[in-house]
Design a protein around this motif. Structure first.
Motif, PDB file in Angstrom:
ATOM      1  N   LEU A 208       0.829  -1.208   0.000  1.00 59.57           N
ATOM      2  CA  LEU A 208       0.000   0.000   0.000  1.00 59.57           C
ATOM      3  C   LEU A 208       0.861   1.255   0.000  1.00 59.57           C
ATOM      4  O   LEU A 208       0.508   2.258  -0.637  1.00 59.57           O
ATOM      5  CB  LEU A 208      -0.935  -0.015   1.213  1.00 59.57           C
ATOM      6  CG  LEU A 208      -2.054  -1.062   1.190  1.00 59.57           C
ATOM      7  CD1 LEU A 208      -2.787  -1.083   2.520  1.00 59.57           C
ATOM      8  CD2 LEU A 208      -3.032  -0.782   0.062  1.00 59.57           C
ATOM      9  N   LEU A 209       1.984   1.209   0.698  1.00 61.50           N
ATOM     10  CA  LEU A 209       2.873   2.369   0.716  1.00 61.50           C
ATOM     11  C   LEU A 209       3.547   2.598  -0.631  1.00 61.50           C
ATOM     12  O   LEU A 209       3.919   3.731  -0.951  1.00 61.50           O
ATOM     13  CB  LEU A 209       3.940   2.188   1.807  1.00 61.50           C
ATOM     14  CG  LEU A 209       3.451   2.338   3.252  1.00 61.50           C
ATOM     15  CD1 LEU A 209       4.535   1.930   4.231  1.00 61.50           C
ATOM     16  CD2 LEU A 209       3.003   3.765   3.526  1.00 61.50           C
ATOM     17  N   THR A 210       3.721   1.542  -1.412  1.00 62.82           N
ATOM     18  CA  THR A 210       4.296   1.692  -2.746  1.00 62.82           C
ATOM     19  C   THR A 210       3.248   2.052  -3.797  1.00 62.82           C
ATOM     20  O   THR A 210       3.584   2.200  -4.974  1.00 62.82           O
ATOM     21  CB  THR A 210       5.004   0.397  -3.170  1.00 62.82           C
ATOM     22  OG1 THR A 210       4.067  -0.695  -3.118  1.00 62.82           O
ATOM     23  CG2 THR A 210       6.178   0.097  -2.270  1.00 62.82           C
ATOM     24  N   GLY A 211       1.977   2.163  -3.377  1.00 67.17           N
ATOM     25  CA  GLY A 211       0.917   2.526  -4.310  1.00 67.17           C
ATOM     26  C   GLY A 211       0.261   1.348  -4.997  1.00 67.17           C
ATOM     27  O   GLY A 211      -0.499   1.540  -5.949  1.00 67.17           O
ATOM     28  N   VAL A 212       0.551   0.129  -4.539  1.00 67.18           N
ATOM     29  CA  VAL A 212      -0.029  -1.081  -5.119  1.00 67.18           C
ATOM     30  C   VAL A 212      -1.113  -1.599  -4.189  1.00 67.18           C
ATOM     31  O   VAL A 212      -0.883  -1.745  -2.985  1.00 67.18           O
ATOM     32  CB  VAL A 212       1.045  -2.166  -5.344  1.00 67.18           C
ATOM     33  CG1 VAL A 212       0.420  -3.438  -5.893  1.00 67.18           C
ATOM     34  CG2 VAL A 212       2.131  -1.647  -6.276  1.00 67.18           C
ATOM     35  N   ILE A 213      -2.293  -1.872  -4.745  1.00 66.65           N
ATOM     36  CA  ILE A 213      -3.378  -2.428  -3.956  1.00 66.65           C
ATOM     37  C   ILE A 213      -3.265  -3.952  -3.994  1.00 66.65           C
ATOM     38  O   ILE A 213      -3.292  -4.544  -5.078  1.00 66.65           O
ATOM     39  CB  ILE A 213      -4.752  -1.988  -4.497  1.00 66.65           C
ATOM     40  CG1 ILE A 213      -4.824  -0.458  -4.563  1.00 66.65           C
ATOM     41  CG2 ILE A 213      -5.868  -2.535  -3.623  1.00 66.65           C
ATOM     42  CD1 ILE A 213      -4.660   0.237  -3.234  1.00 66.65           C
ATOM     43  N   PRO A 214      -3.111  -4.618  -2.844  1.00 71.85           N
ATOM     44  CA  PRO A 214      -2.969  -6.084  -2.849  1.00 71.85           C
ATOM     45  C   PRO A 214      -4.224  -6.757  -3.410  1.00 71.85           C
ATOM     46  O   PRO A 214      -5.331  -6.237  -3.277  1.00 71.85           O
ATOM     47  CB  PRO A 214      -2.785  -6.431  -1.365  1.00 71.85           C
ATOM     48  CG  PRO A 214      -2.372  -5.150  -0.711  1.00 71.85           C
ATOM     49  CD  PRO A 214      -3.031  -4.060  -1.482  1.00 71.85           C
ATOM     50  N   PRO A 215      -4.075  -7.908  -4.053  1.00 71.47           N
ATOM     51  CA  PRO A 215      -5.248  -8.642  -4.544  1.00 71.47           C
ATOM     52  C   PRO A 215      -6.173  -9.025  -3.395  1.00 71.47           C
ATOM     53  O   PRO A 215      -5.722  -9.295  -2.279  1.00 71.47           O
ATOM     54  CB  PRO A 215      -4.638  -9.887  -5.203  1.00 71.47           C
ATOM     55  CG  PRO A 215      -3.210  -9.538  -5.466  1.00 71.47           C
ATOM     56  CD  PRO A 215      -2.808  -8.577  -4.398  1.00 71.47           C
ATOM     57  N   ARG A 216      -7.453  -9.047  -3.689  1.00 69.04           N
ATOM     58  CA  ARG A 216      -8.423  -9.358  -2.637  1.00 69.04           C
ATOM     59  C   ARG A 216      -8.254 -10.790  -2.124  1.00 69.04           C
ATOM     60  O   ARG A 216      -8.597 -11.095  -0.976  1.00 69.04           O
ATOM     61  CB  ARG A 216      -9.849  -9.150  -3.175  1.00 69.04           C
ATOM     62  CG  ARG A 216     -10.891  -9.037  -2.073  1.00 69.04           C
ATOM     63  CD  ARG A 216     -12.247  -8.633  -2.628  1.00 69.04           C
ATOM     64  NE  ARG A 216     -13.198  -8.393  -1.559  1.00 69.04           N
ATOM     65  CZ  ARG A 216     -13.348  -7.252  -0.915  1.00 69.04           C
ATOM     66  NH1 ARG A 216     -12.573  -6.219  -1.241  1.00 69.04           N
ATOM     67  NH2 ARG A 216     -14.237  -7.113   0.059  1.00 69.04           N
ATOM     68  N   ALA A 217      -7.722 -11.684  -2.979  1.00 75.41           N
ATOM     69  CA  ALA A 217      -7.548 -13.075  -2.560  1.00 75.41           C
ATOM     70  C   ALA A 217      -6.581 -13.189  -1.381  1.00 75.41           C
ATOM     71  O   ALA A 217      -6.659 -14.158  -0.606  1.00 75.41           O
ATOM     72  CB  ALA A 217      -7.035 -13.905  -3.736  1.00 75.41           C
ATOM     73  N   VAL A 218      -5.664 -12.237  -1.243  1.00 75.71           N
ATOM     74  CA  VAL A 218      -4.711 -12.292  -0.127  1.00 75.71           C
ATOM     75  C   VAL A 218      -5.444 -12.225   1.205  1.00 75.71           C
ATOM     76  O   VAL A 218      -5.086 -12.918   2.171  1.00 75.71           O
ATOM     77  CB  VAL A 218      -3.697 -11.132  -0.244  1.00 75.71           C
ATOM     78  CG1 VAL A 218      -2.809 -11.062   0.991  1.00 75.71           C
ATOM     79  CG2 VAL A 218      -2.852 -11.294  -1.493  1.00 75.71           C
ATOM     80  N   PHE A 219      -6.494 -11.405   1.274  1.00 72.21           N
ATOM     81  CA  PHE A 219      -7.223 -11.220   2.526  1.00 72.21           C
ATOM     82  C   PHE A 219      -8.170 -12.378   2.827  1.00 72.21           C
ATOM     83  O   PHE A 219      -8.734 -12.431   3.918  1.00 72.21           O
ATOM     84  CB  PHE A 219      -8.012  -9.908   2.476  1.00 72.21           C
ATOM     85  CG  PHE A 219      -7.149  -8.706   2.247  1.00 72.21           C
ATOM     86  CD1 PHE A 219      -6.437  -8.138   3.278  1.00 72.21           C
ATOM     87  CD2 PHE A 219      -7.027  -8.145   0.975  1.00 72.21           C
ATOM     88  CE1 PHE A 219      -5.628  -7.021   3.068  1.00 72.21           C
ATOM     89  CE2 PHE A 219      -6.240  -7.033   0.757  1.00 72.21           C
ATOM     90  CZ  PHE A 219      -5.529  -6.478   1.808  1.00 72.21           C
ATOM     91  N   HIS A 220      -8.356 -13.271   1.883  1.00 70.28           N
ATOM     92  CA  HIS A 220      -9.231 -14.425   2.083  1.00 70.28           C
ATOM     93  C   HIS A 220      -8.431 -15.725   2.151  1.00 70.28           C
ATOM     94  O   HIS A 220      -8.989 -16.805   1.947  1.00 70.28           O
ATOM     95  CB  HIS A 220     -10.263 -14.498   0.963  1.00 70.28           C
ATOM     96  CG  HIS A 220     -11.202 -13.334   0.955  1.00 70.28           C
ATOM     97  ND1 HIS A 220     -12.192 -13.152   1.904  1.00 70.28           N
ATOM     98  CD2 HIS A 220     -11.291 -12.255   0.122  1.00 70.28           C
ATOM     99  CE1 HIS A 220     -12.860 -12.043   1.649  1.00 70.28           C
ATOM    100  NE2 HIS A 220     -12.323 -11.475   0.583  1.00 70.28           N
ATOM    101  N   THR A 221      -7.135 -15.625   2.450  1.00 70.84           N
ATOM    102  CA  THR A 221      -6.324 -16.823   2.622  1.00 70.84           C
ATOM    103  C   THR A 221      -6.802 -17.590   3.853  1.00 70.84           C
ATOM    104  O   THR A 221      -7.064 -16.986   4.900  1.00 70.84           O
ATOM    105  CB  THR A 221      -4.844 -16.444   2.801  1.00 70.84           C
ATOM    106  OG1 THR A 221      -4.432 -15.638   1.695  1.00 70.84           O
ATOM    107  CG2 THR A 221      -3.974 -17.671   2.886  1.00 70.84           C
ATOM    108  N   PRO A 222      -6.944 -18.904   3.748  1.00 68.44           N
ATOM    109  CA  PRO A 222      -7.391 -19.675   4.922  1.00 68.44           C
ATOM    110  C   PRO A 222      -6.502 -19.442   6.129  1.00 68.44           C
ATOM    111  O   PRO A 222      -5.280 -19.309   6.011  1.00 68.44           O
ATOM    112  CB  PRO A 222      -7.294 -21.130   4.425  1.00 68.44           C
ATOM    113  CG  PRO A 222      -7.426 -21.040   2.946  1.00 68.44           C
ATOM    114  CD  PRO A 222      -6.779 -19.747   2.549  1.00 68.44           C
ATOM    115  N   LYS A 223      -7.121 -19.356   7.299  1.00 74.61           N
ATOM    116  CA  LYS A 223      -6.458 -19.136   8.587  1.00 74.61           C
ATOM    117  C   LYS A 223      -5.897 -17.723   8.731  1.00 74.61           C
ATOM    118  O   LYS A 223      -5.209 -17.433   9.713  1.00 74.61           O
ATOM    119  CB  LYS A 223      -5.345 -20.154   8.813  1.00 74.61           C
ATOM    120  CG  LYS A 223      -5.809 -21.608   8.826  1.00 74.61           C
ATOM    121  CD  LYS A 223      -4.653 -22.544   9.131  1.00 74.61           C
ATOM    122  CE  LYS A 223      -5.117 -24.003   9.108  1.00 74.61           C
ATOM    123  NZ  LYS A 223      -4.010 -24.941   9.440  1.00 74.61           N
TER     124      LYS A 223
END
Length: 403
Positions: A208-223
């Motif tokens: 986020l600090l580099t201006g890149v929005i992480p993919p939404r799948a990252v936030f839905h990783t199991p556990k």
């Protein structure tokens, strides 16, 4: 009785058992098991720290390569016991004392060529410095030491994690992101979920600090869904450029970010949110007064908006110019990205990344060279000479038969 009597056999067996019982490696390993049980049972604090000190004092008496792994584990549990809330070291009375012990142990590990101990102690020292927010000292340690090549992937993952955190604080976001992503790849893929969650949190923040929005799948990783929920809201606020929502999320999850040691990095994202809003404004308006820009950014006056827009223009965030006399901002049409050097830079970064993975794989496939004694070489030469003589004799016999 004779030499092979049962009584002598029993005596010999007892002698071997006694020798095994007094073997320093066995004693140190039993010490470690007892210490680990005390730590796992929650009996931390002064008792566990004192026991860990005894184990460290015992293993420090020996300079044997068979004790390297055990010695490294002993220092790990010493630092773990020191971090217990009831410990005097954790209470603030002796963090420098623990650091001094770790530095002295690292010097000894270097002199003894103890690669396992060096890797463990470097990580423990980095952890000590980072926990105390002494990032300059941690950076000096990194610059003046060499992480051993013969180390486990787990220790390398920890080293890259601390190095990524140091680089993120020093505003070197590209290097920090590279280290954190490599740490996540080196970590166990089906275990160590606590470590993987901690690394993923910093990866999201640095992206986020580099201006890149992480993919939404990252936030839905199991556990990881619950642990990454606050960071998903932060990413959503940055993506839409909503300063009010961003401030509300930071205030709501202030304690969570402080516990994760990401609060200072999250606070820097406010500038990224402002940049996102400015990009939208410049895309929507070809000419807009600075007073309106201040209103959209929820700033106090037009002078503050003028400074922020000027910095964004200097950093290349927006392509525009400021008319200071008329107090408005005129934006220009953004040129084609493919006509710039950006695609070649991105291509270079990908090639560099692939070459780095290839070099790591090649190093991992190397095996220690076989050491042959002079006698073994001489025997091999004699065997080859005999085979050559036998082959020549057989060829001569074949020639005689032909005649």
């Amino acid at each position: 009785g004779g030499a092979g009597s049962p009584r002598e056999g029993a005596g010999e067996g007892k002698g071997k058992a006694a020798a095994a019982a007094t073997c320093p490696e066995v004693v140190a390993y039993l010490y470690l098991l007892a210490l680990l049980r005390a730590v796992d049972a929650g009996k931390g604090g002064e008792g566990a720290y004192a026991a860990a000190e005894e184990v460290v004092a015992f293993v420090s008496r020996f300079n044997r390569r068979t004790m390297d792994e055990i010695s490294a584990r002993a220092y790990f549990y010493l630092a773990l016991a020191a971090a217990a809330p009831s410990s005097s070291v954790a209470a603030g009375r002796g963090p420098a004392m623990l650091r001094g012990k770790l530095l002295a142990a690292y010097r000894s590990a270097c002199l003894h060529h103890d690669a396992a101990g060096q890797a463990m102690l470097i990580n423990l020292l980095l952890e000590n410095y980072v926990a105390a927010s002494q990032y300059d000292q941690a950076d000096k340690l990194v610059s003046q030491t060499t992480f051993p090549a013969k180390r486990s992937n787990n220790q390398l993952a920890r080293y890259l994690y601390y190095l990524g955190r140091i680089r993120a604080v020093q505003l070197e976001y590209a290097e920090a992101l590279k280290c954190l992503q490599e740490a996540l790849r080196k970590a166990p893929q089906t275990a160590a979920w606590g470590f993987r969650v901690a690394v993923t949190k910093f990866i999201v923040v640095v992206q986020l600090l580099t201006g890149v929005i992480p993919p939404r799948a990252v936030f839905h990783t199991p556990k990881m869904v619950d642990a990454l929920a606050p960071y998903l809201q932060i990413a959503s606020a940055v993506r839409v450029g909503d300063l009010e929502r961003f401030g509300a999320v930071v205030e709501e999850f202030h304690d969570v970010f402080a516990k994760d040691k990401t609060l200072s990095l999250v606070a820097r994202m406010r500038h990224n949110v402002i940049k996102t809003v400015l990009k939208k404004i410049c895309k929507s308006y070809s000419c807009i007064p600075l007073a309106d820009v201040a209103a959209k950014l929820r700033l106090e006056d037009a002078d503050q908006a003028e400074g922020i827009v000027a910095k964004a223009i200097r950093d290349g965030v927006v392509v525009a110019e400021i008319d200071h006399k008329e107090q408005y901002v005129r934006s220009f049409e953004i040129s084609d990205t493919y006509s710039t050097i950006e695609p070649s830079n991105a291509f270079h970064d990908r090639i560099d990344f692939c070459l780095g993975i290839h070099n790591d794989a090649v190093r991992a496939m190397r095996f220690p060279e076989k050491t042959e004694s002079a006698e073994a070489n001489e025997a091999r030469r004699d065997r080859i000479k005999e085979e050559q003589e036998l082959a020549s004799a057989l060829s001569e016999d074949g020639d005689d038969e032909e005649f």
